[in-house]
Design an enzyme around this catalytic site. Structure first.
Site, PDB file in Angstrom:
ATOM      1  CE  LYS A   1      10.605  -4.008   7.018  1.00 12.93           C
ATOM      2  NZ  LYS A   1       9.599  -3.731   8.038  1.00 12.93           N
TER       3      LYS A   1
ATOM      4  CE  LYS B   1      12.526 -16.330  14.114  1.00  9.09           C
ATOM      5  NZ  LYS B   1      11.608 -16.577  12.956  1.00  9.09           N
TER       6      LYS B   1
ATOM      7  CG  ASN C   1      11.404   1.352   7.727  1.00  8.40           C
ATOM      8  OD1 ASN C   1      12.274   2.039   8.250  1.00  8.40           O
ATOM      9  ND2 ASN C   1      10.141   1.723   7.694  1.00  8.40           N
TER      10      ASN C   1
ATOM     11  CB  THR D   1       8.857  -4.288   2.892  1.00 14.80           C
ATOM     12  OG1 THR D   1       8.045  -5.017   3.805  1.00 14.80           O
ATOM     13  CG2 THR D   1       8.518  -4.662   1.466  1.00 14.80           C
TER      14      THR D   1
ATOM     15  N   GLY E   1       5.469 -12.922  18.672  1.00 14.54           N
ATOM     16  CA  GLY E   1       6.244 -12.925  17.436  1.00 14.54           C
ATOM     17  C   GLY E   1       7.685 -12.543  17.705  1.00 14.54           C
TER      18      GLY E   1
ATOM     19  CG  ASP F   1       9.401  -0.762  10.376  1.00 12.69           C
ATOM     20  OD1 ASP F   1       8.508  -0.216   9.706  1.00 12.69           O
ATOM     21  OD2 ASP F   1      10.136  -1.663   9.929  1.00 12.69           O
TER      22      ASP F   1
ATOM     23  NE  ARG G   1       5.636 -21.164  13.822  1.00 10.33           N
ATOM     24  CZ  ARG G   1       5.359 -20.999  12.544  1.00 10.33           C
ATOM     25  NH1 ARG G   1       4.240 -21.492  12.035  1.00 10.33           N
ATOM     26  NH2 ARG G   1       6.184 -20.330  11.751  1.00 10.33           N
TER      27      ARG G   1
ATOM     28  CG  LEU H   1      -1.958  -1.151   1.188  1.00 10.66           C
ATOM     29  CD1 LEU H   1      -2.653  -1.300   2.525  1.00 10.66           C
ATOM     30  CD2 LEU H   1      -2.984  -0.911   0.087  1.00 10.66           C
ATOM     31  CB  SER H   2       4.520   1.808   0.420  1.00 14.02           C
ATOM     32  OG  SER H   2       4.611   1.225   1.698  1.00 14.02           O
TER      33      SER H   2
ATOM     34  CB  ILE I   1       1.771  -4.808  13.611  1.00 12.70           C
ATOM     35  CG1 ILE I   1       2.362  -6.176  13.360  1.00 12.70           C
ATOM     36  CG2 ILE I   1       2.187  -4.257  14.969  1.00 12.70           C
ATOM     37  CD1 ILE I   1       3.846  -6.113  13.044  1.00 12.70           C
TER      38      ILE I   1
END
Ligand code: ATR
Length: 271
Positions: A66, A155, A87, A62, A126, A102, A151, A16-17, A215
């Site tokens: 990044k 990380k 970004n 993106t 996340g 960001d 998950r 959408l940028s 987000i």
């Protein structure tokens, strides 16, 4: 001469940028254009070489570039260095400077609502690139404690170590062990919801004291947002972060206030 800007990434066709920035150019009568340019993973070096050739004035970066983009920068802003990902890149006569909008783009809708972060507990779902900028933002704003759930637990551990390195108190837990009653802020920085999946965590205990920020901007009303709204939580939408980072990138490139309402109007019209 018309100045050209771009967003690079893959996939990029639904970005959408271009709409947001082109609406801003129109609102301010700027002789500029903004395009989406697909650069597949593994082709970043060649891709940015062609951007140099056309004397790109600036570009957004993106998924998936990044982090890799960092090695092609001539100069790096302090935020960009802290987060380890860029970004937004400006091109001043061939000199590429990397920024990261960001983090502040994420914080902006919280600040606009006058919601304090200092001393509050935060749950971040996340552990990807977006989560990293968000964790850096909460550390900067002196959150009391940042808990990361993901998950893939390694990380989450790595991201909690990153938060600690920025001076924040942090820990990590499994998604199954999340207890939302312990936090004021609940942030979804996973991609769960993009395809209308159920919320990544149970929402029964979310109440009016929570700030729930997803987000994901497409769809705008993810399951997490819908359930949280029913439970009277304060809601912050993903499109607000999208606009926040775009407005800050705009200000870096053009050195004038971004026409936020014009950018918002075209974005919401696009949904
Ligand atoms: P971004 O740069 O937008 O953060 P990313 O780096 O691909 O994108 O991160 C996506 C996040 O969504 C990760 O935290 C990922 O979890 P893993 O680290 O375990 O891969 C999370 N995610 C994606 N699909 C998921 C799913 N089905 N259930 C739970 N988490 C998921």
């Amino acid at each position: 001469m018309v100045k050209t800007f771009a967003v690079i990434g893959d996939p990029i066709e639904h970005s959408l940028s271009p709409s947001i920035h082109n609406a801003a150019f129109k609102a301010l009568n700027l002789d500029c254009t903004y395009i989406a340019y697909r650069i597949p993973r593994g082709e970043l070096k060649e891709g940015i070489e062609s951007l140099r050739q056309i004397k790109i004035a600036g570009f957004n970066v993106t998924i998936p570039h990044k982090i890799e983009m960092m090695q092609y920068l001539d100069d790096i802003s302090p935020e960009c260095k802290m987060i380890g990902a860029t970004n937004t890149v400006s091109n001043d006569n061939g000199k590429f400077t990397g920024y990261n909008t960001d983090m502040d783009g994420f914080l902006e809708p919280i600040k606009k609502r006058n919601i304090g972060i200092s001393g509050e507990s935060v749950l971040v779902l996340g552990s990807g690139g977006a989560a990293r900028a968000i964790v850096a933002g909460f550390a900067k704003e002196k959150a009391k404690k940042i808990t990361i759930s993901n998950r893939t637990l390694q990380k989450a551990q790595a991201l909690s170590e990153f938060a600690s390195s920025l001076g924040a108190e942090a820990d990590y837990i499994k998604l199954q062990n999340v207890d939302v009653s312990k936090y004021k802020f609940v942030i979804n920085a996973t991609s769960v919801g993009l395809k209308n999946e159920p919320s990544p965590i149970p929402t029964g205990a979310i109440n009016a004291n929570h700030v729930v920020y997803d987000i994901i901007y497409m769809p705008m009303n993810t399951d997490l947002i819908q359930q949280s709204k029913k439970n009277s939580a304060t809601i912050i939408y993903g499109y607000e972060m999208l606009l926040g980072q775009a407005a800050l990138a705009f200000q870096i490139w053009h050195r004038v206030q971004a026409p936020y309402e014009a950018m918002k109007k075209v974005l919401l019209g696009g949904f």
